[in-house]
Design an enzyme around this catalytic site. Structure first.
Site, mmCIF file in Angstrom:
data_model
loop_
_atom_site.group_PDB
_atom_site.id
_atom_site.type_symbol
_atom_site.label_atom_id
_atom_site.label_comp_id
_atom_site.label_asym_id
_atom_site.label_seq_id
_atom_site.Cartn_x
_atom_site.Cartn_y
_atom_site.Cartn_z
ATOM 1 N N CYS A 280 127.412 112.755 12.898
ATOM 2 C CA CYS A 280 126.217 113.377 12.320
ATOM 3 C C CYS A 280 124.947 112.893 13.016
ATOM 4 C CB CYS A 280 126.155 113.077 10.830
ATOM 5 S SG CYS A 280 126.415 111.333 10.461
ATOM 6 N N GLU A 370 123.199 122.993 12.401
ATOM 7 C CA GLU A 370 123.933 121.770 12.769
ATOM 8 C C GLU A 370 125.328 122.185 13.240
ATOM 9 O OE1 GLU A 370 125.543 119.433 9.592
ATOM 10 O OE2 GLU A 370 125.343 117.540 10.664
HETATM 11 P P1 NAD Z 1 132.099 118.935 3.912
HETATM 12 O O1 NAD Z 1 130.848 118.863 3.118
HETATM 13 O O2 NAD Z 1 132.752 120.241 4.129
HETATM 14 O O3 NAD Z 1 133.214 117.994 3.236
HETATM 15 C C1 NAD Z 1 132.951 116.641 2.911
HETATM 16 C C2 NAD Z 1 133.818 116.220 1.732
HETATM 17 O O4 NAD Z 1 133.339 116.856 0.553
HETATM 18 C C3 NAD Z 1 135.280 116.622 1.842
HETATM 19 O O5 NAD Z 1 136.092 115.605 1.293
HETATM 20 C C4 NAD Z 1 135.366 117.893 1.011
HETATM 21 O O6 NAD Z 1 136.666 118.085 0.517
HETATM 22 C C5 NAD Z 1 134.377 117.580 -0.078
HETATM 23 N N1 NAD Z 1 133.753 118.769 -0.669
HETATM 24 C C6 NAD Z 1 132.972 119.669 -0.025
HETATM 25 N N2 NAD Z 1 132.523 120.595 -0.892
HETATM 26 C C7 NAD Z 1 133.031 120.264 -2.103
HETATM 27 C C8 NAD Z 1 132.935 120.826 -3.414
HETATM 28 N N3 NAD Z 1 132.233 121.934 -3.649
HETATM 29 N N4 NAD Z 1 133.583 120.218 -4.427
HETATM 30 C C9 NAD Z 1 134.303 119.106 -4.222
HETATM 31 N N5 NAD Z 1 134.444 118.527 -3.001
HETATM 32 C C10 NAD Z 1 133.818 119.100 -1.961
HETATM 33 O O7 NAD Z 1 131.766 118.229 5.303
HETATM 34 P P2 NAD Z 1 132.650 118.065 6.612
HETATM 35 O O8 NAD Z 1 132.660 119.342 7.354
HETATM 36 O O9 NAD Z 1 133.932 117.423 6.308
HETATM 37 O O10 NAD Z 1 131.743 117.022 7.379
HETATM 38 C C11 NAD Z 1 130.629 117.410 8.129
HETATM 39 C C12 NAD Z 1 129.318 117.256 7.400
HETATM 40 O O11 NAD Z 1 129.190 115.936 6.899
HETATM 41 C C13 NAD Z 1 128.141 117.456 8.330
HETATM 42 O O12 NAD Z 1 127.105 118.113 7.653
HETATM 43 C C14 NAD Z 1 127.760 116.050 8.716
HETATM 44 O O13 NAD Z 1 126.429 115.893 9.141
HETATM 45 C C15 NAD Z 1 128.012 115.335 7.437
HETATM 46 N N6 NAD Z 1 128.266 113.914 7.657
HETATM 47 C C16 NAD Z 1 127.309 113.026 7.293
HETATM 48 C C17 NAD Z 1 127.534 111.683 7.506
HETATM 49 C C18 NAD Z 1 126.500 110.668 7.153
HETATM 50 O O14 NAD Z 1 126.808 109.484 7.266
HETATM 51 N N7 NAD Z 1 125.323 111.039 6.721
HETATM 52 C C19 NAD Z 1 128.722 111.250 8.102
HETATM 53 C C20 NAD Z 1 129.691 112.201 8.431
HETATM 54 C C21 NAD Z 1 129.459 113.538 8.203
#
Ligand code: NAD
Length: 475
Positions: A280, A370
């Site tokens: 990220c 992004e």
């Molecule tokens: P995502 O939001 O799709 O999923 C992240 C987690 O949330 C997963 O475990 C998913 O199952 C869960 N989730 C998502 N929506 C949900 C809902 N409605 N209800 C319940 N659970 C839900 O993200 P991703 O594609 O796996 O990761 C990428 C994103 O994460 C990017 O936006 C990236 O910038 C961010 N990220 C941020 C950091 C940080 O440290 N700030 C680190 C890694 C990734």
């Protein structure tokens, strides 16, 4: 008065037993953990209850024990066979990222995530005695982990959360299920070998949105930590529980005419291509002062960038990589290599091409969205002040990460102050901000929205005060 000696012994034993809570009747009242093999449970309720029993037992462990358990996690991840397996499986299962870079990231998480040394004590002494302020556990933490850094996040969260005295229930992304479960299993076996209470690190056999929701609303979960996109961060922040949100970024990199342009070109390509741009923190758009732009592009190409000049191909890439809503990337291409992406639009390049670049305007979707792909738009600006203003706009207020290449201290300071990102890297690749070639610890949970910043053990702990009245002042 004569009292039978046996009666005295019985009374003493009964009183002592009550004092230390070990009488037979009390022992039977201790909650029992549901059965789960290697920390993996069929039901979320069972996983949480087991983690609660484990955390209660963990309260009786010493700081020395905690350090030993944290070391056991580091060691099991650093075992070469395990490291290679989880790195390879991460790429294979999610279809995202680069094996060699996953090795670096997993190793980094195991080595540079702080342990118990992070939990410093504040002590106040005076005429009224001694007051300690210490970092204490929350209890059972519910941690939601992303597809982009599935194992890295489990490693750094496990180390930090256990160092702070908590147990943790993981809710991994369903698309990273197998590798996440495998890692939880490895960690459990290592902790058991080290003598830790069972079930300090648990998860469920079928990660799903329903299970994540069940975890978020469970009364035994005292803290939620979400590492993911804006949706899940918003959800945990609305849960009514103490929550840490580590959300999305869109890190800009600004380059001005005073920068070491040759170094900037290399740093930007290296940072942007790291794990195919999944982190990220990785460079997502370049904003360059016009007079330095041509030489920067020349140096980026020298270091593995391929420039797409033809507008029709750029348009094809937009249709391929950005969803119709114009706001999200197409998941199938997140974390894919530059060569793979170019292949899809009929452009064949050598293996050494690491990043796809193109010159566009600020409103272009590649600047605004992004992408998490090694696709790096470049926008020209007349001067550095215009560049700083644009960087603030395209970062979208995420307050996540930004980079700047410049030798002008005033402008570096100006951008750092105005953009307000959790990480601001000056004259280096983005990954210097998480401790690769830059000072400081690492984490894969960077909490911009809730302000913990680069999380570590103390982020997962409560501040508690313990007051001893009178004495203890030796001044
Ligand atoms: P995502 O939001 O799709 O999923 C992240 C987690 O949330 C997963 O475990 C998913 O199952 C869960 N989730 C998502 N929506 C949900 C809902 N409605 N209800 C319940 N659970 C839900 O993200 P991703 O594609 O796996 O990761 C990428 C994103 O994460 C990017 O936006 C990236 O910038 C961010 N990220 C941020 C950091 C940080 O440290 N700030 C680190 C890694 C990734």
């Amino acid at each position: 008065m004569n009292i039978d000696e046996g009666v005295v012994v019985d009374i003493v034993n009964a009183v002592l037993g009550r004092l230390d809570g070990s009488s037979a009747s009390q022992a039977e009242e201790e909650p029992k953990a549901p059965e789960g093999g290697d920390g993996i449970f069929e039901s979320m309720d069972d996983a949480i209850e087991a983690a609660a029993v484990a955390q209660r037992a963990y309260l009786s462990c010493s700081m020395h024990d905690r350090a030993a358990y944290v070391q056991a996690i580091r060691d099991v991840v650093l075992n070469q066979e395990n490291l290679e397996y989880i790195s390879r499986q991460s790429v294979e299962e999610t279809g995202m990222g680069n094996y060699e870079h996953k090795l670096i990231k997993n190793r980094l998480a195991a080595v540079k995530t702080p342990g118990i040394e992070d939990l410093t004590t504040d002590a106040l002494t005076g005429d009224d005695g001694l007051t300690l302020v210490e970092y204490s556990p929350f209890g059972v933490i519910g941690a939601i982990t992303p597809t982009t850094n599935p194992t890295e996040t489990i490693i750094c969260n496990s180390i930090g959360m256990l160092a702070a005295g908590n147990s943790v229930v993981f809710s991994p992304h369903p698309r990273a299920k197998n590798v996440s479960l495998h890692l939880v299993r490895l960690i459990n076996r290592a902790l058991a070998k080290a003598g830790a209470p069972a079930n300090l690190v648990v998860t469920v056999s079928k990660p799903s949105i329903e299970n994540t929701n069940a975890m978020m609303s469970h009364p035994l979960i005292r803290m939620l930590v979400a590492t993911g996109g804006p949706g899940i961060v918003k959800t945990v922040l609305s849960s009514g529980k103490k929550a840490i949100g580590a959300g999305a970024g869109n890190p800009p990199v600004v380059v001005d005419e005073t920068a070491d342009i040759e170094k900037a070109g290399k740093d930007i390509v290296d940072g942007c291509s790291f794990d195919n741009n999944l982190p990220c923190i990785a460079e997502k758009e370049v904003i360059v002062v016009d007079s330095a732009a041509d030489y920067l592009i020349f140096n980026m190409k020298k270091n593995g960038a391929y420039e797409v000049k033809d507008q029709a191909t750029i348009n094809k890439l937009v249709r391929l990589l950005v969803q119709e809503n114009g706001k999200s990337p197409v998941t199938a291409f997140v974390g894919k290599s530059a060569k793979y992406i170019l292949d899809q639009v009929g452009v064949s390049v050598d293996d050494d091409v690491k990043v796809i670049i193109m010159q566009v305007g600020e409103d272009h979707p590649f600047v605004q969205v992004e992408l998490m792909m090694p696709v790096l738009p470049i926008v020209r600006v007349p001067d550095v002040d215009a560049g700083i203003e644009m960087a603030i706009r395209v970062e979208h207020g995420n307050r996540h990460t930004a980079m700047m290449h410049s030798r002008n201290v005033d402008k570096l300071t100006k951008m750092a102050k105005l953009i307000q990102t959790t990480i601001f890297v000056k004259n280096g690749p983005s990954y210097a901000g998480i401790g690769v070639g830059g000072e400081g610890h690492t984490t894969f949970t960077i909490a911009g929205p809730t302000g913990e910043g680069l999380t570590s053990a103390k982020s997962f702990a409560r501040r508690r005060r313990c007051v001893l009245v009178g004495g203890m002042d030796v001044r």
